[in-house]
Design a protein around this motif. Structure first.
Motif, PDB file in Angstrom:
ATOM      1  N   GLY A 117       0.798  -1.037  -0.659  1.00 24.46           N
ATOM      2  CA  GLY A 117       0.312  -0.042  -0.646  1.00 24.46           C
ATOM      3  C   GLY A 117       0.714   1.400  -0.078  1.00 24.46           C
ATOM      4  N   VAL A 118       2.015   1.338   0.145  1.00 24.41           N
ATOM      5  CA  VAL A 118       3.135   2.301  -0.089  1.00 24.41           C
ATOM      6  C   VAL A 118       4.311   1.827  -1.220  1.00 24.41           C
ATOM      7  N   GLU A 119       3.612   3.486  -1.716  1.00 27.71           N
ATOM      8  CA  GLU A 119       4.533   3.161  -2.895  1.00 27.71           C
ATOM      9  C   GLU A 119       5.782   2.689  -2.450  1.00 27.71           C
ATOM     10  N   ALA A 120       6.753   3.496  -2.028  1.00 31.34           N
ATOM     11  CA  ALA A 120       7.880   3.389  -1.722  1.00 31.34           C
ATOM     12  C   ALA A 120       8.305   1.774  -1.058  1.00 31.34           C
ATOM     13  N   ARG A 121       7.296   1.259  -1.136  1.00 31.03           N
ATOM     14  CA  ARG A 121       7.480  -0.328  -0.556  1.00 31.03           C
ATOM     15  C   ARG A 121       7.316  -1.619  -1.653  1.00 31.03           C
TER      16      ARG A 121
ATOM     17  N   ASP B 157      16.603 -12.877  -6.146  1.00 29.60           N
ATOM     18  CA  ASP B 157      18.205 -11.863  -5.711  1.00 29.60           C
ATOM     19  C   ASP B 157      18.624 -11.306  -4.014  1.00 29.60           C
ATOM     20  N   GLU B 158      19.740 -11.391  -4.307  1.00 26.60           N
ATOM     21  CA  GLU B 158      20.716 -10.737  -2.874  1.00 26.60           C
ATOM     22  C   GLU B 158      21.605  -9.668  -2.675  1.00 26.60           C
ATOM     23  N   VAL B 159      20.569  -8.650  -2.075  1.00 30.15           N
ATOM     24  CA  VAL B 159      21.378  -7.474  -2.436  1.00 30.15           C
ATOM     25  C   VAL B 159      21.824  -6.495  -1.241  1.00 30.15           C
ATOM     26  N   ALA B 160      22.590  -5.870  -1.328  1.00 27.42           N
ATOM     27  CA  ALA B 160      23.338  -4.448   0.066  1.00 27.42           C
ATOM     28  C   ALA B 160      21.593  -4.104   0.729  1.00 27.42           C
ATOM     29  N   SER B 161      21.312  -3.740   1.035  1.00 24.67           N
ATOM     30  CA  SER B 161      20.782  -2.664   1.785  1.00 24.67           C
ATOM     31  C   SER B 161      21.154  -1.512   1.277  1.00 24.67           C
ATOM     32  N   ALA B 162      22.322  -1.291   1.054  1.00 22.51           N
ATOM     33  CA  ALA B 162      23.154   0.195   0.806  1.00 22.51           C
ATOM     34  C   ALA B 162      22.873   0.049  -0.982  1.00 22.51           C
ATOM     35  N   ASN B 163      23.252  -0.942  -1.086  1.00 20.19           N
ATOM     36  CA  ASN B 163      22.846  -1.202  -2.713  1.00 20.19           C
ATOM     37  C   ASN B 163      21.717  -0.187  -2.877  1.00 20.19           C
ATOM     38  N   LEU B 164      20.220  -1.355  -2.789  1.00 22.52           N
ATOM     39  CA  LEU B 164      18.981  -1.265  -2.589  1.00 22.52           C
ATOM     40  C   LEU B 164      18.798   0.506  -2.807  1.00 22.52           C
ATOM     41  N   SER B 165      19.413   1.359  -1.512  1.00 24.62           N
ATOM     42  CA  SER B 165      19.027   2.479  -1.701  1.00 24.62           C
ATOM     43  C   SER B 165      19.703   3.828  -2.731  1.00 24.62           C
TER      44      SER B 165
ATOM     45  N   LEU C 206      19.819   2.595  -5.755  1.00 23.49           N
ATOM     46  CA  LEU C 206      19.396   2.446  -6.886  1.00 23.49           C
ATOM     47  C   LEU C 206      17.980   3.158  -6.914  1.00 23.49           C
ATOM     48  N   LEU C 207      17.320   3.477  -5.445  1.00 24.68           N
ATOM     49  CA  LEU C 207      16.486   3.859  -5.796  1.00 24.68           C
ATOM     50  C   LEU C 207      16.012   5.079  -5.275  1.00 24.68           C
ATOM     51  N   SER C 208      17.539   5.819  -4.568  1.00 26.91           N
ATOM     52  CA  SER C 208      17.491   6.813  -4.412  1.00 26.91           C
ATOM     53  C   SER C 208      17.588   7.766  -6.266  1.00 26.91           C
ATOM     54  N   ARG C 209      18.643   6.634  -7.302  1.00 27.23           N
ATOM     55  CA  ARG C 209      18.687   8.075  -8.820  1.00 27.23           C
ATOM     56  C   ARG C 209      17.282   7.445  -8.771  1.00 27.23           C
ATOM     57  N   ARG C 210      16.573   6.384  -9.113  1.00 26.43           N
ATOM     58  CA  ARG C 210      15.066   6.280  -9.765  1.00 26.43           C
ATOM     59  C   ARG C 210      14.529   8.152  -8.941  1.00 26.43           C
ATOM     60  N   GLU C 211      14.637   7.390  -7.538  1.00 29.98           N
ATOM     61  CA  GLU C 211      13.534   8.683  -7.393  1.00 29.98           C
ATOM     62  C   GLU C 211      13.877   9.992  -7.349  1.00 29.98           C
ATOM     63  N   GLY C 212      15.146  10.056  -7.786  1.00 28.15           N
ATOM     64  CA  GLY C 212      15.917  11.709  -8.071  1.00 28.15           C
ATOM     65  C   GLY C 212      15.952  11.997  -6.329  1.00 28.15           C
ATOM     66  N   ALA C 213      16.191  11.278  -5.741  1.00 23.21           N
ATOM     67  CA  ALA C 213      16.552  11.838  -4.046  1.00 23.21           C
ATOM     68  C   ALA C 213      17.476  12.278  -4.201  1.00 23.21           C
ATOM     69  N   PRO C 214      17.682  13.658  -3.412  1.00 21.13           N
ATOM     70  CA  PRO C 214      19.065  14.184  -3.883  1.00 21.13           C
ATOM     71  C   PRO C 214      20.181  14.103  -3.031  1.00 21.13           C
TER      72      PRO C 214
ATOM     73  N   ARG D  78      18.023   5.182   5.486  1.00 21.50           N
ATOM     74  CA  ARG D  78      16.783   5.348   6.808  1.00 21.50           C
ATOM     75  C   ARG D  78      15.715   5.146   7.248  1.00 21.50           C
ATOM     76  N   SER D  79      14.868   5.528   6.306  1.00 21.35           N
ATOM     77  CA  SER D  79      13.312   5.070   5.788  1.00 21.35           C
ATOM     78  C   SER D  79      13.441   3.401   5.191  1.00 21.35           C
ATOM     79  N   LEU D  80      14.649   3.684   4.057  1.00 20.42           N
ATOM     80  CA  LEU D  80      14.458   1.131   4.025  1.00 20.42           C
ATOM     81  C   LEU D  80      14.995   0.605   5.231  1.00 20.42           C
ATOM     82  N   GLU D  81      15.628   0.989   6.086  1.00 20.80           N
ATOM     83  CA  GLU D  81      16.492   0.390   6.686  1.00 20.80           C
ATOM     84  C   GLU D  81      15.066   0.157   9.052  1.00 20.80           C
ATOM     85  N   HIS D  82      14.511   1.553   8.364  1.00 24.59           N
ATOM     86  CA  HIS D  82      14.332   1.483   9.978  1.00 24.59           C
ATOM     87  C   HIS D  82      12.564   1.227  10.006  1.00 24.59           C
ATOM     88  N   MET D  83      12.085   1.588   8.400  1.00 24.16           N
ATOM     89  CA  MET D  83      10.617   1.786   7.740  1.00 24.16           C
ATOM     90  C   MET D  83      10.342   0.234   7.432  1.00 24.16           C
ATOM     91  N   HIS D  84      10.649   0.397   6.238  1.00 23.73           N
ATOM     92  CA  HIS D  84      10.088  -0.432   4.917  1.00 23.73           C
ATOM     93  C   HIS D  84      10.581  -1.626   4.678  1.00 23.73           C
TER      94      HIS D  84
END
Length: 131
Positions: free
Chosen positions: A30-34, A45-53, A55-63, A70-76
């Motif tokens: 129900g949450v777009e980030a998830r 797949d087996e990926v490091a959460s840092a690499n996933l972060s 990848l998602l930062s680039r896709r989202e254009g997060a500065p 932080r949101s990945l590791e503590h929430m999603h």
């Protein structure tokens, strides 16, 4: 999240996978980030959460990728892990697809398509009331 449960409480035995209830499935996707996390992974797949972060930062254009981390590791990631969609090992930072991954991905695709076509929860509830 996989839990080891024994047949006779001896500490060894089969792995028990959480069942994905309807409420858990909807909460997970129900949450777009998830949904983005689910789409970023492929079965097995087996990926490091840092690499996933990254990848998602680039896709989202997060500065600031550290905000995504932080949101990945503590929430999603913990939420998806609790539903068995992924297996997240917080100590190592490894993320693997879980036993409920395929079902969650299929549901996420349906939800995304419905939203892309303008469906809303209110419209769905109104249709149910009319029937």
């Amino acid at each position: 999240m996989s839990e080891s449960k024994s047949d006779a409480d001896s500490g060894t035995g089969p792995t028990v996978t959480p069942e994905l209830t309807t409420d858990d499935a909807l909460s997970a996707i129900g949450v777009e980030a998830r949904r983005r996390i689910i789409y970023a992974l492929s079965p097995g797949d087996e990926v490091a959460s840092a690499n996933l972060s990254v990848l998602l930062s680039r896709r989202e254009g997060a500065p600031r990728p550290e905000i995504v981390t932080r949101s990945l590791e503590h929430m999603h990631l913990p939420k998806l892990d609790a539903c068995g969609v992924i297996d997240y090992e917080r100590s190592s930072g490894l993320v693997r697809t879980g036993p409920n991954y395929k079902l969650a991905r299929d549901l996420a695709t349906i939800v995304t398509l419905a939203m892309d076509h303008g469906a809303t929860v209110t419209e769905v509830e109104e249709r149910d009331d009319d029937e």
